[in-house]
Design a protein around this motif. Structure first.
Motif, PDB file in Angstrom:
ATOM      1  N   ALA A  67      14.824  78.719 -13.270  1.00  0.00           N
ATOM      2  CA  ALA A  67      13.796  78.787 -14.319  1.00  0.00           C
ATOM      3  C   ALA A  67      13.298  80.231 -14.374  1.00  0.00           C
ATOM      4  O   ALA A  67      13.186  80.896 -13.344  1.00  0.00           O
ATOM      5  CB  ALA A  67      12.650  77.836 -14.006  1.00  0.00           C
ATOM      6  N   VAL A  68      13.009  80.733 -15.558  1.00  0.00           N
ATOM      7  CA  VAL A  68      12.617  82.136 -15.719  1.00  0.00           C
ATOM      8  C   VAL A  68      11.121  82.234 -16.004  1.00  0.00           C
ATOM      9  O   VAL A  68      10.611  81.583 -16.913  1.00  0.00           O
ATOM     10  CB  VAL A  68      13.416  82.797 -16.859  1.00  0.00           C
ATOM     11  CG1 VAL A  68      12.973  84.244 -17.042  1.00  0.00           C
ATOM     12  CG2 VAL A  68      14.907  82.743 -16.570  1.00  0.00           C
ATOM     13  N   TYR A  69      10.432  83.045 -15.203  1.00  0.00           N
ATOM     14  CA  TYR A  69       9.014  83.319 -15.431  1.00  0.00           C
ATOM     15  C   TYR A  69       8.796  84.822 -15.532  1.00  0.00           C
ATOM     16  O   TYR A  69       9.702  85.618 -15.243  1.00  0.00           O
ATOM     17  CB  TYR A  69       8.157  82.713 -14.315  1.00  0.00           C
ATOM     18  CG  TYR A  69       8.356  83.327 -12.936  1.00  0.00           C
ATOM     19  CD1 TYR A  69       7.569  84.390 -12.500  1.00  0.00           C
ATOM     20  CD2 TYR A  69       9.327  82.839 -12.064  1.00  0.00           C
ATOM     21  CE1 TYR A  69       7.737  84.950 -11.242  1.00  0.00           C
ATOM     22  CE2 TYR A  69       9.512  83.383 -10.804  1.00  0.00           C
ATOM     23  CZ  TYR A  69       8.702  84.437 -10.399  1.00  0.00           C
ATOM     24  OH  TYR A  69       8.881  85.000  -9.156  1.00  0.00           O
ATOM     25  N   ASP A  70       7.612  85.225 -15.936  1.00  0.00           N
ATOM     26  CA  ASP A  70       7.293  86.654 -15.980  1.00  0.00           C
ATOM     27  C   ASP A  70       5.892  86.873 -15.414  1.00  0.00           C
ATOM     28  O   ASP A  70       5.265  85.942 -14.890  1.00  0.00           O
ATOM     29  CB  ASP A  70       7.452  87.224 -17.392  1.00  0.00           C
ATOM     30  CG  ASP A  70       6.536  86.559 -18.414  1.00  0.00           C
ATOM     31  OD1 ASP A  70       5.562  85.878 -18.006  1.00  0.00           O
ATOM     32  OD2 ASP A  70       6.785  86.713 -19.620  1.00  0.00           O
ATOM     33  N   HIS A  81       5.683  79.846  -6.108  1.00  0.00           N
ATOM     34  CA  HIS A  81       6.726  79.999  -7.120  1.00  0.00           C
ATOM     35  C   HIS A  81       7.773  81.032  -6.731  1.00  0.00           C
ATOM     36  O   HIS A  81       8.926  80.949  -7.154  1.00  0.00           O
ATOM     37  CB  HIS A  81       6.110  80.370  -8.476  1.00  0.00           C
ATOM     38  CG  HIS A  81       5.391  81.680  -8.484  1.00  0.00           C
ATOM     39  ND1 HIS A  81       4.101  81.836  -8.013  1.00  0.00           N
ATOM     40  CD2 HIS A  81       5.783  82.910  -8.913  1.00  0.00           C
ATOM     41  CE1 HIS A  81       3.738  83.089  -8.150  1.00  0.00           C
ATOM     42  NE2 HIS A  81       4.734  83.770  -8.700  1.00  0.00           N
ATOM     43  N   GLN A  82       7.399  82.011  -5.900  1.00  0.00           N
ATOM     44  CA  GLN A  82       8.364  83.051  -5.531  1.00  0.00           C
ATOM     45  C   GLN A  82       9.469  82.520  -4.624  1.00  0.00           C
ATOM     46  O   GLN A  82      10.525  83.136  -4.505  1.00  0.00           O
ATOM     47  CB  GLN A  82       7.638  84.224  -4.867  1.00  0.00           C
ATOM     48  CG  GLN A  82       6.737  84.987  -5.829  1.00  0.00           C
ATOM     49  CD  GLN A  82       6.100  86.203  -5.191  1.00  0.00           C
ATOM     50  OE1 GLN A  82       5.963  86.291  -3.970  1.00  0.00           O
ATOM     51  NE2 GLN A  82       5.687  87.158  -6.008  1.00  0.00           N
ATOM     52  N   ASN A  83       9.238  81.401  -3.988  1.00  0.00           N
ATOM     53  CA  ASN A  83      10.255  80.785  -3.137  1.00  0.00           C
ATOM     54  C   ASN A  83      10.763  79.471  -3.709  1.00  0.00           C
ATOM     55  O   ASN A  83      11.340  78.651  -2.986  1.00  0.00           O
ATOM     56  CB  ASN A  83       9.691  80.542  -1.729  1.00  0.00           C
ATOM     57  CG  ASN A  83       9.645  81.813  -0.895  1.00  0.00           C
ATOM     58  OD1 ASN A  83      10.680  82.388  -0.563  1.00  0.00           O
ATOM     59  ND2 ASN A  83       8.445  82.260  -0.570  1.00  0.00           N
ATOM     60  N   SER A  84      10.573  79.264  -5.000  1.00  0.00           N
ATOM     61  CA  SER A  84      10.953  77.996  -5.629  1.00  0.00           C
ATOM     62  C   SER A  84      12.371  78.002  -6.187  1.00  0.00           C
ATOM     63  O   SER A  84      12.854  76.967  -6.649  1.00  0.00           O
ATOM     64  CB  SER A  84       9.977  77.683  -6.767  1.00  0.00           C
ATOM     65  OG  SER A  84      10.126  78.629  -7.828  1.00  0.00           O
ATOM     66  N   GLY A  85      13.025  79.164  -6.160  1.00  0.00           N
ATOM     67  CA  GLY A  85      14.343  79.291  -6.783  1.00  0.00           C
ATOM     68  C   GLY A  85      14.257  79.788  -8.211  1.00  0.00           C
ATOM     69  O   GLY A  85      15.277  80.050  -8.853  1.00  0.00           O
ATOM     70  N   ALA A  86      13.022  79.930  -8.731  1.00  0.00           N
ATOM     71  CA  ALA A  86      12.827  80.468 -10.074  1.00  0.00           C
ATOM     72  C   ALA A  86      13.062  81.976 -10.061  1.00  0.00           C
ATOM     73  O   ALA A  86      12.997  82.636  -9.019  1.00  0.00           O
ATOM     74  CB  ALA A  86      11.424  80.146 -10.575  1.00  0.00           C
ATOM     75  N   VAL A  87      13.320  82.534 -11.223  1.00  0.00           N
ATOM     76  CA  VAL A  87      13.680  83.944 -11.367  1.00  0.00           C
ATOM     77  C   VAL A  87      12.581  84.691 -12.092  1.00  0.00           C
ATOM     78  O   VAL A  87      12.222  84.349 -13.224  1.00  0.00           O
ATOM     79  CB  VAL A  87      15.003  84.078 -12.149  1.00  0.00           C
ATOM     80  CG1 VAL A  87      15.363  85.541 -12.354  1.00  0.00           C
ATOM     81  CG2 VAL A  87      16.132  83.346 -11.432  1.00  0.00           C
ATOM     82  N   GLY A  88      12.038  85.719 -11.415  1.00  0.00           N
ATOM     83  CA  GLY A  88      10.974  86.494 -12.025  1.00  0.00           C
ATOM     84  C   GLY A  88      10.455  87.544 -11.059  1.00  0.00           C
ATOM     85  O   GLY A  88      11.038  87.749  -9.976  1.00  0.00           O
ATOM     86  N   PRO A  89       9.364  88.239 -11.385  1.00  0.00           N
ATOM     87  CA  PRO A  89       8.829  89.296 -10.523  1.00  0.00           C
ATOM     88  C   PRO A  89       8.531  88.777  -9.116  1.00  0.00           C
ATOM     89  O   PRO A  89       7.891  87.736  -8.954  1.00  0.00           O
ATOM     90  CB  PRO A  89       7.539  89.714 -11.240  1.00  0.00           C
ATOM     91  CG  PRO A  89       7.727  89.293 -12.654  1.00  0.00           C
ATOM     92  CD  PRO A  89       8.558  88.056 -12.603  1.00  0.00           C
ATOM     93  N   GLY A  90       9.024  89.504  -8.109  1.00  0.00           N
ATOM     94  CA  GLY A  90       8.741  89.145  -6.727  1.00  0.00           C
ATOM     95  C   GLY A  90       9.488  87.937  -6.206  1.00  0.00           C
ATOM     96  O   GLY A  90       9.236  87.494  -5.080  1.00  0.00           O
ATOM     97  N   ALA A  91      10.422  87.400  -6.962  1.00  0.00           N
ATOM     98  CA  ALA A  91      11.146  86.191  -6.536  1.00  0.00           C
ATOM     99  C   ALA A  91      11.947  86.464  -5.263  1.00  0.00           C
ATOM    100  O   ALA A  91      12.533  87.527  -5.102  1.00  0.00           O
ATOM    101  CB  ALA A  91      12.077  85.711  -7.643  1.00  0.00           C
ATOM    102  N   LYS A  92      11.950  85.498  -4.365  1.00  0.00           N
ATOM    103  CA  LYS A  92      12.728  85.596  -3.120  1.00  0.00           C
ATOM    104  C   LYS A  92      14.027  84.820  -3.322  1.00  0.00           C
ATOM    105  O   LYS A  92      14.057  83.596  -3.272  1.00  0.00           O
ATOM    106  CB  LYS A  92      11.934  85.009  -1.951  1.00  0.00           C
ATOM    107  CG  LYS A  92      10.538  85.621  -1.765  1.00  0.00           C
ATOM    108  CD  LYS A  92      10.610  87.104  -1.450  1.00  0.00           C
ATOM    109  CE  LYS A  92       9.243  87.672  -1.049  1.00  0.00           C
ATOM    110  NZ  LYS A  92       8.259  87.658  -2.162  1.00  0.00           N
ATOM    111  N   LEU A  93      15.099  85.557  -3.579  1.00  0.00           N
ATOM    112  CA  LEU A  93      16.376  84.941  -3.938  1.00  0.00           C
ATOM    113  C   LEU A  93      17.500  85.403  -3.028  1.00  0.00           C
ATOM    114  O   LEU A  93      18.645  85.558  -3.445  1.00  0.00           O
ATOM    115  CB  LEU A  93      16.708  85.273  -5.402  1.00  0.00           C
ATOM    116  CG  LEU A  93      15.739  84.676  -6.443  1.00  0.00           C
ATOM    117  CD1 LEU A  93      15.888  85.379  -7.786  1.00  0.00           C
ATOM    118  CD2 LEU A  93      15.967  83.182  -6.588  1.00  0.00           C
ATOM    119  N   ASN A  94      17.186  85.602  -1.762  1.00  0.00           N
ATOM    120  CA  ASN A  94      18.210  86.015  -0.801  1.00  0.00           C
ATOM    121  C   ASN A  94      19.353  85.004  -0.761  1.00  0.00           C
ATOM    122  O   ASN A  94      19.128  83.792  -0.591  1.00  0.00           O
ATOM    123  CB  ASN A  94      17.608  86.137   0.601  1.00  0.00           C
ATOM    124  CG  ASN A  94      16.708  87.347   0.733  1.00  0.00           C
ATOM    125  OD1 ASN A  94      16.821  88.302  -0.015  1.00  0.00           O
ATOM    126  ND2 ASN A  94      15.798  87.304   1.693  1.00  0.00           N
ATOM    127  N   GLY A  95      20.582  85.495  -0.932  1.00  0.00           N
ATOM    128  CA  GLY A  95      21.752  84.635  -0.842  1.00  0.00           C
ATOM    129  C   GLY A  95      21.909  83.640  -1.974  1.00  0.00           C
ATOM    130  O   GLY A  95      22.752  82.750  -1.898  1.00  0.00           O
TER     131      GLY A  95
END
Length: 233
Positions: A67-70, A81-95
């Motif tokens: 999901a995309v947020y801004d 939300h940063q660790n929810s799998g969503a994509v946006g500022p500050g998102a944690k998407l390691n791997g």
């Protein structure tokens, strides 16, 4: 399943969304005030949430992958939300597996994408300022016109990546694993790194990119020639 009452997920509207049966995968919920809606367990994968207010919603167990947020999206106070799998500022998407994803124009400032799988991903026009990408797979990724100021590419793979017109001011490219076939034509901010990049192995520099119809060496030398002509003026 009663097909007479079935609604395609991407056409699901917030007005009809309530409860764990909600399936809004791929839908556009941008710029919406979602009030106190119960979205517990809802499927919100790939949903566009840019500019939306979910601050009063129940999101326990909701699937927000891709999901995309801004920066203007509002989430409940205690929702990570940063660790929810969503994509946006500050998102944690390691791997994270983001191969071939459509992330055009997405704001990923200061996101963490170390070891992420981004091969073939469309990041054209995306904002990647301050993003950590060490060990990421960016082979064949499209970064045309992307803002990569201060982006830390670390040991990422950039084979065949398309950086044409990207802003790479203060980006760290000195330790990338490979730039074989990458195209840097019309890039900005590479002045201090050009010589280092042009000293990489000929196997990388002389690889032809069939999409952009240029070699990595040619694209880098075009920037050096441009800078040289600018200094003469």
């Amino acid at each position: 399943m009663d097909l007479r009452n079935w609604t395609a997920p991407e056409t699901q509207t917030p007005e009809n969304a309530q409860g764990s049966a909600v399936d809004a995968r791929g839908s556009d919920w941008s710029q919406q005030d979602l009030g106190e809606r119960d979205l517990s367990g809802a499927l919100l994968c790939r949903c566009n949430l840019r500019g939306s207010d979910l601050s009063q919603c129940k999101l326990e167990g909701a699937d927000l992958r891709l999901a995309v947020y801004d920066s203007s999206t509002k989430f409940p106070e205690n929702f990570d939300h940063q660790n929810s799998g969503a994509v946006g500022p500050g998102a944690k998407l390691n791997g994270a597996f983001l191969n071939n994803a459509d992330l055009r124009g997405v704001d990923l400032r200061k996101a963490v994408l170390m070891g992420a799988y981004l091969s073939g991903t469309d990041l054209s026009g995306a904002i990647l300022d301050g993003t950590a990408m060490a060990g990421a797979d960016l082979r064949h990724a499209n970064l045309r016109g992307a803002m990569c100021r201060g982006t830390r590419f670390g040991t990422s793979q950039l084979d065949m990546a398309d950086f044409r017109g990207a802003d790479l001011e203060a980006a760290a490219l000195d330790c990338v694993e490979s730039i074989r076939g990458a195209d840097f034509s019309l890039c900005r901010g590479l002045d201090q790194q050009l010589d280092t990049l042009l000293n990489r192995e000929a196997l990388e520099l002389d690889q032809w990119n069939p999409l952009t119809r240029s070699s990595t060496r040619t694209s880098l030398e075009s920037l050096k020639a441009k800078n040289g002509s600018g200094n003469q003026n």
